[in-house]
Design a protein around this motif. Structure first.
Motif, PDB file in Angstrom:
ATOM      1  N   LYS A   1       0.838  -1.188   0.000  1.00  0.00           N
ATOM      2  CA  LYS A   1       0.000   0.000   0.000  1.00  0.00           C
ATOM      3  C   LYS A   1       0.881   1.248   0.000  1.00  0.00           C
ATOM      4  O   LYS A   1       2.062   1.188   0.374  1.00  0.00           O
ATOM      5  CB  LYS A   1      -0.924   0.004   1.228  1.00  0.00           C
ATOM      6  CG  LYS A   1      -1.769  -1.250   1.356  1.00  0.00           C
ATOM      7  CD  LYS A   1      -2.830  -1.121   2.438  1.00  0.00           C
ATOM      8  CE  LYS A   1      -3.994  -0.305   1.953  1.00  0.00           C
ATOM      9  NZ  LYS A   1      -5.141  -0.353   2.887  1.00  0.00           N
ATOM     10  N   LEU A   2       0.285   2.382  -0.402  1.00  0.00           N
ATOM     11  CA  LEU A   2       0.983   3.666  -0.416  1.00  0.00           C
ATOM     12  C   LEU A   2       0.213   4.669   0.427  1.00  0.00           C
ATOM     13  O   LEU A   2      -1.018   4.749   0.355  1.00  0.00           O
ATOM     14  CB  LEU A   2       1.107   4.198  -1.847  1.00  0.00           C
ATOM     15  CG  LEU A   2       2.094   3.500  -2.774  1.00  0.00           C
ATOM     16  CD1 LEU A   2       1.991   4.085  -4.178  1.00  0.00           C
ATOM     17  CD2 LEU A   2       3.531   3.633  -2.248  1.00  0.00           C
ATOM     18  N   LEU A   3       0.947   5.427   1.220  1.00  0.00           N
ATOM     19  CA  LEU A   3       0.362   6.485   2.029  1.00  0.00           C
ATOM     20  C   LEU A   3       0.973   7.812   1.597  1.00  0.00           C
ATOM     21  O   LEU A   3       2.196   7.981   1.611  1.00  0.00           O
ATOM     22  CB  LEU A   3       0.660   6.242   3.517  1.00  0.00           C
ATOM     23  CG  LEU A   3       0.228   7.331   4.494  1.00  0.00           C
ATOM     24  CD1 LEU A   3      -1.299   7.489   4.483  1.00  0.00           C
ATOM     25  CD2 LEU A   3       0.721   7.016   5.909  1.00  0.00           C
ATOM     26  N   THR A   4       0.135   8.767   1.174  1.00  0.00           N
ATOM     27  CA  THR A   4       0.612  10.098   0.780  1.00  0.00           C
ATOM     28  C   THR A   4       0.770  10.960   2.021  1.00  0.00           C
ATOM     29  O   THR A   4      -0.150  11.073   2.838  1.00  0.00           O
ATOM     30  CB  THR A   4      -0.372  10.745  -0.205  1.00  0.00           C
ATOM     31  OG1 THR A   4      -0.447   9.932  -1.378  1.00  0.00           O
ATOM     32  CG2 THR A   4       0.084  12.146  -0.589  1.00  0.00           C
ATOM     33  N   LEU A   5       1.939  11.589   2.153  1.00  0.00           N
ATOM     34  CA  LEU A   5       2.257  12.367   3.353  1.00  0.00           C
ATOM     35  C   LEU A   5       2.236  13.874   3.122  1.00  0.00           C
ATOM     36  O   LEU A   5       2.365  14.646   4.071  1.00  0.00           O
ATOM     37  CB  LEU A   5       3.636  11.961   3.883  1.00  0.00           C
ATOM     38  CG  LEU A   5       3.826  10.465   4.197  1.00  0.00           C
ATOM     39  CD1 LEU A   5       5.247  10.199   4.648  1.00  0.00           C
ATOM     40  CD2 LEU A   5       2.834  10.007   5.258  1.00  0.00           C
ATOM     41  N   GLY A   6       2.110  14.321   1.873  1.00  0.00           N
ATOM     42  CA  GLY A   6       2.079  15.750   1.598  1.00  0.00           C
ATOM     43  C   GLY A   6       3.059  16.142   0.502  1.00  0.00           C
ATOM     44  O   GLY A   6       3.788  15.306  -0.036  1.00  0.00           O
ATOM     45  N   HIS A   7       3.064  17.418   0.179  1.00  0.00           N
ATOM     46  CA  HIS A   7       3.908  17.935  -0.909  1.00  0.00           C
ATOM     47  C   HIS A   7       5.167  18.602  -0.349  1.00  0.00           C
ATOM     48  O   HIS A   7       5.115  19.282   0.679  1.00  0.00           O
ATOM     49  CB  HIS A   7       3.139  18.963  -1.747  1.00  0.00           C
ATOM     50  CG  HIS A   7       2.071  18.357  -2.608  1.00  0.00           C
ATOM     51  ND1 HIS A   7       0.936  17.782  -2.090  1.00  0.00           N
ATOM     52  CD2 HIS A   7       1.978  18.245  -3.959  1.00  0.00           C
ATOM     53  CE1 HIS A   7       0.179  17.334  -3.085  1.00  0.00           C
ATOM     54  NE2 HIS A   7       0.787  17.604  -4.233  1.00  0.00           N
ATOM     55  N   TYR A   8       6.283  18.379  -1.036  1.00  0.00           N
ATOM     56  CA  TYR A   8       7.528  19.084  -0.731  1.00  0.00           C
ATOM     57  C   TYR A   8       7.504  20.410  -1.504  1.00  0.00           C
ATOM     58  O   TYR A   8       7.052  20.439  -2.661  1.00  0.00           O
ATOM     59  CB  TYR A   8       8.723  18.230  -1.165  1.00  0.00           C
ATOM     60  CG  TYR A   8      10.056  18.857  -0.883  1.00  0.00           C
ATOM     61  CD1 TYR A   8      10.679  18.683   0.347  1.00  0.00           C
ATOM     62  CD2 TYR A   8      10.709  19.644  -1.855  1.00  0.00           C
ATOM     63  CE1 TYR A   8      11.909  19.274   0.606  1.00  0.00           C
ATOM     64  CE2 TYR A   8      11.930  20.224  -1.597  1.00  0.00           C
ATOM     65  CZ  TYR A   8      12.527  20.042  -0.361  1.00  0.00           C
ATOM     66  OH  TYR A   8      13.735  20.629  -0.097  1.00  0.00           O
ATOM     67  N   PRO A   9       7.936  21.537  -0.927  1.00  0.00           N
ATOM     68  CA  PRO A   9       8.610  21.705   0.371  1.00  0.00           C
ATOM     69  C   PRO A   9       7.651  22.015   1.533  1.00  0.00           C
ATOM     70  O   PRO A   9       8.101  22.285   2.648  1.00  0.00           O
ATOM     71  CB  PRO A   9       9.535  22.895   0.108  1.00  0.00           C
ATOM     72  CG  PRO A   9       8.750  23.739  -0.843  1.00  0.00           C
ATOM     73  CD  PRO A   9       7.994  22.791  -1.728  1.00  0.00           C
ATOM     74  N   GLY A  10       6.312  21.991   1.277  1.00  0.00           N
ATOM     75  CA  GLY A  10       5.376  22.251   2.375  1.00  0.00           C
ATOM     76  C   GLY A  10       5.585  21.289   3.527  1.00  0.00           C
ATOM     77  O   GLY A  10       5.486  21.652   4.698  1.00  0.00           O
ATOM     78  N   VAL A  11       5.859  20.041   3.197  1.00  0.00           N
ATOM     79  CA  VAL A  11       6.259  19.039   4.200  1.00  0.00           C
ATOM     80  C   VAL A  11       7.753  18.810   3.998  1.00  0.00           C
ATOM     81  O   VAL A  11       8.191  18.333   2.941  1.00  0.00           O
ATOM     82  CB  VAL A  11       5.479  17.728   4.016  1.00  0.00           C
ATOM     83  CG1 VAL A  11       5.993  16.667   4.983  1.00  0.00           C
ATOM     84  CG2 VAL A  11       3.986  17.958   4.205  1.00  0.00           C
ATOM     85  N   SER A  12       8.533  19.175   4.990  1.00  0.00           N
ATOM     86  CA  SER A  12       9.991  19.084   4.867  1.00  0.00           C
ATOM     87  C   SER A  12      10.462  17.641   4.952  1.00  0.00           C
ATOM     88  O   SER A  12       9.701  16.731   5.303  1.00  0.00           O
ATOM     89  CB  SER A  12      10.651  19.892   5.982  1.00  0.00           C
ATOM     90  OG  SER A  12      10.442  19.260   7.243  1.00  0.00           O
ATOM     91  N   LEU A  13      11.738  17.424   4.664  1.00  0.00           N
ATOM     92  CA  LEU A  13      12.337  16.094   4.756  1.00  0.00           C
ATOM     93  C   LEU A  13      12.209  15.555   6.181  1.00  0.00           C
ATOM     94  O   LEU A  13      11.819  14.393   6.398  1.00  0.00           O
ATOM     95  CB  LEU A  13      13.796  16.158   4.318  1.00  0.00           C
ATOM     96  CG  LEU A  13      14.637  14.882   4.493  1.00  0.00           C
ATOM     97  CD1 LEU A  13      14.031  13.719   3.716  1.00  0.00           C
ATOM     98  CD2 LEU A  13      16.091  15.116   4.059  1.00  0.00           C
ATOM     99  N   ALA A  14      12.528  16.385   7.165  1.00  0.00           N
ATOM    100  CA  ALA A  14      12.449  15.941   8.567  1.00  0.00           C
ATOM    101  C   ALA A  14      11.016  15.590   8.946  1.00  0.00           C
ATOM    102  O   ALA A  14      10.759  14.594   9.640  1.00  0.00           O
ATOM    103  CB  ALA A  14      12.999  17.028   9.488  1.00  0.00           C
ATOM    104  N   GLU A  15      10.063  16.413   8.496  1.00  0.00           N
ATOM    105  CA  GLU A  15       8.652  16.141   8.814  1.00  0.00           C
ATOM    106  C   GLU A  15       8.173  14.861   8.139  1.00  0.00           C
ATOM    107  O   GLU A  15       7.418  14.081   8.734  1.00  0.00           O
ATOM    108  CB  GLU A  15       7.789  17.322   8.382  1.00  0.00           C
ATOM    109  CG  GLU A  15       7.982  18.563   9.249  1.00  0.00           C
ATOM    110  CD  GLU A  15       7.303  19.791   8.660  1.00  0.00           C
ATOM    111  OE1 GLU A  15       6.973  20.701   9.441  1.00  0.00           O
ATOM    112  OE2 GLU A  15       7.110  19.837   7.416  1.00  0.00           O
ATOM    113  N   ALA A  16       8.608  14.629   6.904  1.00  0.00           N
ATOM    114  CA  ALA A  16       8.213  13.407   6.207  1.00  0.00           C
ATOM    115  C   ALA A  16       8.753  12.178   6.919  1.00  0.00           C
ATOM    116  O   ALA A  16       8.067  11.149   7.034  1.00  0.00           O
ATOM    117  CB  ALA A  16       8.716  13.443   4.761  1.00  0.00           C
TER     118      ALA A  16
END
Length: 409
Positions: A48-63
């Motif tokens: 399965k795939l879970l979408t976590l948001g768009h970069y850069p709105g969601v940063s690497l650390a947040e992802a």
């Protein structure tokens, strides 16, 4: 492993492509140049795939933090995508039409039709297993997969019959919502065939005396709250139904300081809907006196260890037996089978007396319905014989409650 520089410098191509991090996390780069965080995982053997948001709105650390949270959810046996869907639904909530709001409205309308014990069990089952997960979700935002995911968690702890009961209660709530004009479908009805079947039969029970004594000894050695241990002791001494024990009140008892102590269980708490007298052995009276310091301030004998104004959980004694190693071997209701088998083997001529002690229907239904004191003196004698038999070799009440105990058994 990704860095911000790598992500910023990544260019779109004719086809979407992936820029991988670690642990299943990657950036999905579309031909239009959008960079979308996704987490790849397996749940119930399906990828399965879970979408976590768009970069850069969601940063690497947040992802990466979101990935770790998803992995925690997976370790607990839940689907991160389903959890995310519930959160999104809750963000669009109208509090008047959440599942909990509609369920409580349904409950208030229906509870006048139920016995007090049943009404308590209905709302507690929803408060324990459903409201924490779906209570804040709009009634029309709940789909069959969401319902099934929550019920699966109940099944996974071995409570198959509980999952079926709760599904029926959820279905009643959805039907109420439809009738009230705030609901559009009943997703709980759809999932009924997907639940594990309830295999009905005799309640598992140990029915030989030595085996029963061993069970009591091992179970009373478990770390548990004194109230739970005393409840178990009173249950096996009296052989009443677990529900009758849980809802016992101090006002039900009479003559505890005299020669003929009695427990008078009112009809509304009895399966057969008629009053039942339980003659008490010396050991049962002593158990009640040991219990008084823990619950004498409340009307009920067995307060919930976390919410003492409520009665103890319907699962407390079952969990205690399971921890002692008797899962699928003996359940709280099984003490009635233990009592019936052992006492009938020893006192064959008292079969009808033993049936009365178990509050079973008599062949003479008129006498059984109106003469609650039938065979009372012989019942008193057999109650003491039973208590002496099952108590042999067991620890004293002082030892039972003296050691440090778990706070939430």
């Amino acid at each position: 492993m990704l860095t911000d520089a790598k992500i910023r410098s990544a260019k779109p191509a004719d086809r979407a492509w992936r820029l991988a991090d670690t642990g299943g996390l990657f950036v999905h780069i579309t031909p239009a140049g959008k960079k979308i965080w996704r987490y790849r995982y397996k749940f119930e053997k399906r990828e399965k795939l879970l979408t976590l948001g768009h970069y850069p709105g969601v940063s690497l650390a947040e992802a990466r933090a979101e990935r770790e949270e998803a992995r925690r959810i997976l370790r607990e046996g839940r689907d991160p995508s389903m959890e995310a869907k519930i959160v999104r639904l809750a963000a669009r909530v109208n509090t008047a039409t959440t599942f909990e709001a509609v369920a409580r409205e349904w409950y208030e309308q229906r509870k006048v039709l139920w016995a007090t014990r049943h009404a308590f069990d209905v709302i507690r089952s929803l408060e324990r297993d459903i409201f924490p997960k779906l209570g804040h979700v709009p009634i029309n935002g709940i789909t069959p997969p969401v319902v099934l995911a929550v019920l699966r968690q109940i099944e996974d702890r071995g409570a198959i019959e509980t999952a079926h009961r709760i599904r029926q209660r959820m279905s009643d709530v959805f039907v109420h919502a439809i009738a009230s004009g705030c609901g559009s479908s009943d997703p709980a009805a759809v999932v009924a065939p997907a639940l594990r079947p309830v295999i009905r039969g005799r309640q598992p029970a140990i029915t030989d005396l030595e085996g029963l004594r061993s069970l009591v000894h091992r179970t009373e050695a478990e770390e548990a709250h004194p109230v739970t241990l005393l409840a178990l002791r009173l249950l096996y001494l009296t052989a009443v139904r677990p529900g009758e024990l849980r809802f016992a009140q101090w006002a039900d008892f009479e003559g505890l300081d005299g020669p003929k102590p009695l427990w008078n269980i009112p009809a509304e708490r009895m399966k057969m809907k008629r009053d039942h007298l339980v003659p008490l052995s010396r050991q049962a009276v002593a158990t009640l006196e040991a219990l008084r310091p823990f619950s004498g301030r409340w009307p009920h004998l067995f307060p919930n260890t976390r919410r003492p104004r409520q009665v103890m959980s319907e699962n407390a004694l079952g969990y205690l037996l399971n921890r002692a190693g008797f899962h699928h071997c003996h359940v709280p209701h099984g003490f009635r089978a233990s009592f019936s088998t052992i006492m009938n083997e020893r006192f064959r001529s008292d079969r009808q007396v033993i049936d009365v002690m178990l509050a079973h229907s008599l062949k003479d239904k008129v006498e059984g319905a109106y003469n609650r004191a039938i065979y009372l003196e012989r019942r008193r004698e057999l109650a003491q014989v039973w208590a002496d038999l099952v108590s042999e070799g067991q620890v004293s009440l002082g030892e039972l409650i003296a050691t440090k105990r778990r706070s939430g058994a």
